[in-house]
Design an enzyme around this catalytic site. Sequence first.
Site, PDB file in Angstrom:
ATOM      1  N   ASP A 169       0.818  -1.214   0.000  1.00  0.00           N
ATOM      2  CA  ASP A 169       0.000   0.000   0.000  1.00  0.00           C
ATOM      3  C   ASP A 169       0.853   1.266   0.000  1.00  0.00           C
ATOM      4  OD1 ASP A 169       0.199   1.185   2.798  1.00  0.00           O
ATOM      5  OD2 ASP A 169      -0.396  -0.852   3.297  1.00  0.00           O
ATOM      6  N   MET A 170       0.226   2.378  -0.329  1.00  0.00           N
ATOM      7  CA  MET A 170       0.935   3.628  -0.559  1.00  0.00           C
ATOM      8  C   MET A 170       1.728   4.074   0.665  1.00  0.00           C
ATOM      9  SD  MET A 170      -0.523   7.292  -1.975  1.00  0.00           S
ATOM     10  CE  MET A 170      -1.349   7.724  -0.441  1.00  0.00           C
TER      11      MET A 170
END
Length: 235
Positions: free
Chosen positions: A104-105
């Site tokens: 994830d970011m």
Amino acid sequence: MEDRLQKILSAAGVCSRRKAEEYITAGRVTVNGVPTSLGHRADPDRDVIALDGRTIPRTGSRTVLMLYKPRGVVTTLSDEKGRKTVADLVRDCPARVWPVGRLDMDSEGLLLLTDDGDLTNTLIHPRHEVEKEYLVWVEGFTPEGLRRLAQPMTLDGQALRPAKVRCLRREEERARLSVVIHEGKNRQVRRMCAACGMTVRRLKRVREGALTLDPALRPGQWRHLTGEETALLLK
């Protein structure tokens, strides 16, 4: 060596085998310029195989990259919001590669990119049970929370295999943990920690299978895997 067309298309990362069967049935796949049908076999290193007139890459030369994904970068090839993507970081690579799985970011660390469909399927399919290890910095740590983190859990209605959990360092309610999981659900480690009363402040993937993040890489840097490293992934 000859193989079924749907398997060749899948291995090249073009599509899934089921989708390849639909393309073949629709007459969209050709071998040496001739439309094919289900059951047709070809040699991907000898024959020219095309989908909608576009030649698929040959299987003889595969590319596998190790990227140290920084925080703030999305794991996708393009982003409609204009955010920086992992594709931006590896744009100097001549091969068309895609990320294997997700990170994830807000997370960082080891991310593999490849143009090898078979390797991708091996690493992300649950039946292969490929371990992924994360270093996790948390707040709200308690011994009870750590114990719960290693117990069986359910996310999105699906039972997860118990994680392997170790406390590497603790300062009152702050701690650094090692968490090893087999699945790859969206924000899985963060959600598992939250369910145990802990808030993740930093998350870094350091291992996938037997392959560990190269300590020489800095955030945003990448390199090609060696043949020996690729073999480790397939064990």
